[in-house]
Design a protein around this motif. Structure first.
Motif, short mmCIF file in Angstrom:
data_model
loop_
_atom_site.label_atom_id
_atom_site.label_comp_id
_atom_site.label_asym_id
_atom_site.label_seq_id
_atom_site.Cartn_x
_atom_site.Cartn_y
_atom_site.Cartn_z
N LEU A 162 0.85 -1.19 0.00
CA LEU A 162 0.00 0.00 0.00
C LEU A 162 0.88 1.24 0.00
O LEU A 162 1.82 1.35 0.80
N CYS A 163 0.56 2.19 -0.88
CA CYS A 163 1.35 3.42 -0.96
C CYS A 163 1.19 4.24 0.31
O CYS A 163 0.09 4.46 0.79
N ASP A 164 2.32 4.69 0.82
CA ASP A 164 2.36 5.39 2.11
C ASP A 164 2.86 6.83 1.94
O ASP A 164 3.29 7.45 2.90
N SER A 165 2.82 7.35 0.73
CA SER A 165 3.32 8.71 0.48
C SER A 165 2.18 9.73 0.63
O SER A 165 1.00 9.36 0.55
N PRO A 166 2.54 11.01 0.84
CA PRO A 166 1.54 12.03 1.17
C PRO A 166 0.33 12.12 0.23
O PRO A 166 -0.81 12.18 0.73
N PRO A 167 0.49 12.14 -1.09
CA PRO A 167 -0.71 12.24 -1.93
C PRO A 167 -1.73 11.12 -1.67
O PRO A 167 -2.94 11.36 -1.66
N CYS A 168 -1.24 9.91 -1.46
CA CYS A 168 -2.16 8.80 -1.17
C CYS A 168 -2.76 8.97 0.23
O CYS A 168 -3.93 8.64 0.45
N HIS A 169 -1.98 9.50 1.15
CA HIS A 169 -2.52 9.77 2.50
C HIS A 169 -3.67 10.75 2.42
O HIS A 169 -4.71 10.55 3.04
N SER A 211 6.71 3.52 -0.81
CA SER A 211 6.63 4.93 -1.17
C SER A 211 5.95 5.04 -2.53
O SER A 211 5.60 4.03 -3.14
N CYS A 212 5.79 6.28 -3.00
CA CYS A 212 5.00 6.59 -4.20
C CYS A 212 5.19 5.57 -5.33
O CYS A 212 6.31 5.25 -5.71
N LEU A 213 4.07 5.11 -5.85
CA LEU A 213 4.09 4.14 -6.94
C LEU A 213 4.06 4.82 -8.31
O LEU A 213 4.03 4.15 -9.34
N GLY A 214 4.02 6.14 -8.29
CA GLY A 214 4.03 6.88 -9.55
C GLY A 214 2.67 6.99 -10.21
O GLY A 214 2.59 7.32 -11.39
N VAL A 215 1.63 6.71 -9.47
CA VAL A 215 0.28 6.82 -10.04
C VAL A 215 -0.59 7.70 -9.13
O VAL A 215 -1.75 7.38 -8.87
N CYS A 216 -0.01 8.81 -8.67
CA CYS A 216 -0.70 9.69 -7.71
C CYS A 216 -2.04 10.18 -8.25
O CYS A 216 -2.94 10.49 -7.48
N GLY A 217 -2.17 10.26 -9.57
CA GLY A 217 -3.42 10.73 -10.17
C GLY A 217 -4.59 9.81 -9.87
O GLY A 217 -5.75 10.23 -10.02
N PRO A 234 -6.01 6.80 -3.72
CA PRO A 234 -4.95 5.98 -3.13
C PRO A 234 -4.71 4.71 -3.95
O PRO A 234 -5.61 4.20 -4.60
N ALA A 235 -3.46 4.23 -3.87
CA ALA A 235 -3.07 3.12 -4.73
C ALA A 235 -2.28 2.06 -3.96
O ALA A 235 -1.71 2.33 -2.90
N LEU A 236 -2.25 0.88 -4.53
CA LEU A 236 -1.44 -0.21 -3.98
C LEU A 236 -0.91 -1.04 -5.13
O LEU A 236 -1.37 -0.92 -6.26
S1 FES Z 1 1.70 9.02 -3.56
FE1 FES Z 1 0.70 7.15 -3.82
S2 FES Z 1 1.01 6.72 -5.90
FE2 FES Z 1 2.08 8.56 -5.61
#
Ligand code: FES
Length: 152
Positions: free
Chosen positions: A74-81, A115-121, A124-126
């Motif tokens: 599971l993505c744990d970077s700020p945009p997904c948060h 960390s970010c999976l590169g699909v912030c658009g 949330p992503a995993l």
């Molecule tokens: S922050 Fe989750 S995919 Fe970029």
């Protein structure tokens, strides 16, 4: 032995070390690189065991402990948060009855953060194994888990 077949797919050059470790991990039912694998890799590349161990522990994509058949990252970077990954993490932990870094009792799922999976658009992503999945909701998570269980 299948591990020797894996090794022979690559020239015994140091720049192949990540490819070799990936192949060994991907072909292990428990999705990890065992001590035996590290030793095989070290011998094949004619480098010290400690060097291969250092490489395998530097990259988070390698695990030196056994994991489940499916790895959920599971993505744990700020945009997904911002888009609710925190509550999805709680949902996954409750649903699977495990914490981050653990494997379900039946060995089907391991839960990890990344960390970010590169699909912030589509946050949330995993990642489920090698597939990236976005626009997650609890219902979508349920469907993903069910699909993986059915594929066993
Ligand atoms: S922050 Fe989750 S995919 Fe970029």
């Amino acid at each position: 032995m299948y591990k020797e077949t894996i090794l022979k797919k690559f020239e015994p050059r140091l720049d192949n070390i990540l490819y070799i470790l990936h192949e060994l991990q991907d072909n292990n039912e428990q999705h990890y690189v065992s001590k035996e694998d590290l030793k095989l890799c070290a011998d094949y590349l004619s480098v010290p065991y400690s060097f291969v161990h250092g490489v395998a522990t530097f990259y988070t994509m390698f695990s030196l402990t056994p994991r489940g058949r499916n790895i959920i990252r599971l993505c744990d970077s700020p945009p997904c948060h911002l888009m609710g990954s925190g509550s999805l993490l709680d949902y996954l932990k409750n649903k699977l009855k495990i914490d981050v870094g653990e494997t379900t009792k039946d060995g089907v799922f391991t839960l990890e953060l990344t960390s970010c999976l590169g699909v912030c658009g589509v946050a949330p992503a995993l990642m489920m194994n090698n597939a990236t999945i976005g626009k997650l909701t609890p219902e979508k998570v349920d469907a993903i888990l069910e699909e993986r269980r059915k594929s066993l």
